[in-house]
Motif scaffolding. Structure first.
Motif, short mmCIF file in Angstrom:
data_model
loop_
_atom_site.label_atom_id
_atom_site.label_comp_id
_atom_site.label_asym_id
_atom_site.label_seq_id
_atom_site.Cartn_x
_atom_site.Cartn_y
_atom_site.Cartn_z
N THR A 1 0.83 -1.20 0.00
CA THR A 1 0.00 0.00 0.00
C THR A 1 0.87 1.25 0.00
O THR A 1 0.61 2.20 -0.74
CB THR A 1 -0.93 0.01 1.23
N VAL A 2 1.91 1.24 0.82
CA VAL A 2 2.83 2.38 0.87
C VAL A 2 3.47 2.58 -0.49
O VAL A 2 3.50 3.69 -1.03
CB VAL A 2 3.90 2.19 1.97
N ARG A 3 3.98 1.51 -1.08
CA ARG A 3 4.67 1.58 -2.37
C ARG A 3 3.76 2.14 -3.45
O ARG A 3 4.17 2.97 -4.26
CB ARG A 3 5.21 0.20 -2.76
N GLN A 4 2.52 1.68 -3.48
CA GLN A 4 1.58 2.12 -4.52
C GLN A 4 1.20 3.58 -4.36
O GLN A 4 0.81 4.23 -5.33
CB GLN A 4 0.32 1.26 -4.48
N SER A 5 1.32 4.12 -3.16
CA SER A 5 0.92 5.50 -2.90
C SER A 5 1.98 6.51 -3.29
O SER A 5 1.70 7.71 -3.33
CB SER A 5 0.62 5.68 -1.40
N ALA B 1 7.36 15.15 0.54
CA ALA B 1 6.24 14.75 -0.32
C ALA B 1 5.71 13.36 0.08
O ALA B 1 4.50 13.14 0.12
CB ALA B 1 6.67 14.75 -1.78
N ALA B 2 6.63 12.46 0.40
CA ALA B 2 6.23 11.11 0.83
C ALA B 2 5.44 11.19 2.13
O ALA B 2 4.40 10.53 2.27
CB ALA B 2 7.46 10.22 1.01
N LYS B 3 5.89 11.99 3.06
CA LYS B 3 5.19 12.13 4.34
C LYS B 3 3.78 12.68 4.14
O LYS B 3 2.83 12.21 4.76
CB LYS B 3 5.98 13.04 5.29
N ARG C 1 0.27 10.35 5.04
CA ARG C 1 -0.59 10.66 6.19
C ARG C 1 -1.94 9.96 6.09
O ARG C 1 -2.41 9.38 7.04
CB ARG C 1 -0.77 12.17 6.34
N SER C 2 -2.55 10.01 4.92
CA SER C 2 -3.86 9.37 4.77
C SER C 2 -3.73 7.85 4.79
O SER C 2 -4.58 7.16 5.33
CB SER C 2 -4.55 9.84 3.49
N ASP D 1 -5.19 4.71 8.19
CA ASP D 1 -5.87 3.41 8.14
C ASP D 1 -5.18 2.38 9.04
O ASP D 1 -5.80 1.43 9.48
CB ASP D 1 -5.91 2.89 6.71
N TYR D 2 -3.89 2.59 9.30
CA TYR D 2 -3.12 1.67 10.14
C TYR D 2 -2.95 2.19 11.56
O TYR D 2 -2.21 1.62 12.35
CB TYR D 2 -1.74 1.42 9.52
N ASN D 3 -3.62 3.30 11.88
CA ASN D 3 -3.53 3.93 13.20
C ASN D 3 -2.09 4.23 13.59
O ASN D 3 -1.69 4.02 14.74
CB ASN D 3 -4.19 3.08 14.27
N ILE D 4 -1.27 4.69 12.66
CA ILE D 4 0.13 4.99 12.93
C ILE D 4 0.32 6.48 13.16
O ILE D 4 1.21 6.88 13.87
CB ILE D 4 1.02 4.48 11.78
#
Length: 171
Positions: free
Chosen positions: A113-117, A156-158, A162-163, A167-170
Motif C-alpha cells: 500500500t505504501v509503495r503504490q501511494s 512529499a512522501a510524508k 498521512r492518509s 488506516d493503520y492507526n500509525i
C-alpha cells in the motif's frame, strides 16, 4: 510582599487544590501509577503560589501553571520513550542505524500500500532512509542529486502517507 508558606498553610492550600490536580491529570488522560504526575502537580501548585499567591487571579493562574507543567512532563516522557525506542536500533560502536531486516515482511499488504501511494523518488526515500537507515546526504550522493532534493522527496512522501497511515492507526 512575602509569599512564603508554612508547612501547615501549604497543607491547607493542597487540600483546597488537591481535586483540581487530580482533575487535570484525569483530563489529560494520564495514567499516574507511580504518582509522579501528581507530585509534579503539587510542585507546580507550590511554584504558582510563590509567583501568584497574593494575586486575585491565583486560582486561574494555578490551574494554568499546573496544567502546563503536566503537559511538559508528558512531553518529556514521550521524548525519553522515543529515544529509548530508537536507541534499540543504533549500533553505538559504528554510530549507524541498524534496521531489523524483517521489517519489510512485517505486513506485506502495508508495504504494498505504501509503495503504490508513492512516486519512484518518494519510495526511494522511504526505502533508503527509513528501511535501510541511510543519511540524507548518503542518499543524495548515491542518487547524484542535492540534499534539498532528497528532503523534498521525503516531505512529499510524508504528505502522501498521512492518509495511508491513518488506516493503520500509525499517525
Amino acid at each position: 510582599m512575602d509569599n512564603r508558606l508554612t508547612d501547615q498553610q501549604f497543607e491547607d492550600l493542597l487540600k483546597q487544590y488537591n481535586n483540581m490536580i487530580h482533575y487535570q491529570i484525569h483530563k489529560l488522560f494520564i495514567k499516574d501509577y507511580e504518582g509522579e504526575f501528581y507530585q509534579e502537580g503539587v510542585t507546580a501548585l507550590w511554584e504558582a503560589y510563590l509567583k501568584y499567591g497574593q494575586d486575585p487571579t491565583f486560582p486561574k493562574m494555578a490551574t494554568i501553571h499546573i496544567r502546563s507543567r503536566l503537559i511538559d512532563k508528558i512531553r518529556k516522557h514521550k521524548r525519553v520513550q522515543d529515544r529509548e525506542t530508537f536507541d534499540k536500533y543504533i549500533d553505538h560502536q559504528n554510530h549507524q542505524v541498524v534496521i531489523n531486516k524483517q521489517i519489510e515482511h512485517f505486513d506485506p499488504h502495508f508495504w504494498s500500500t505504501v509503495r503504490q501511494s508513492l512516486s519512484d523518488k518518494q519510495w526511494l526515500f522511504i526505502e533508503k532512509r527509513i528501511l535501510k537507515g541511510y543519511s540524507i546526504k548518503d542518499i543524495a550522493d548515491q542518487e547524484q542529486t542535492t540534499v534539498d532534493a532528497v528532503k523534498g522527496w521525503g516531505q512529499a512522501a510524508k504528505r502522501k502517507l498521512r492518509s495511508v497511515l491513518k488506516d493503520y492507526n500509525i499517525t
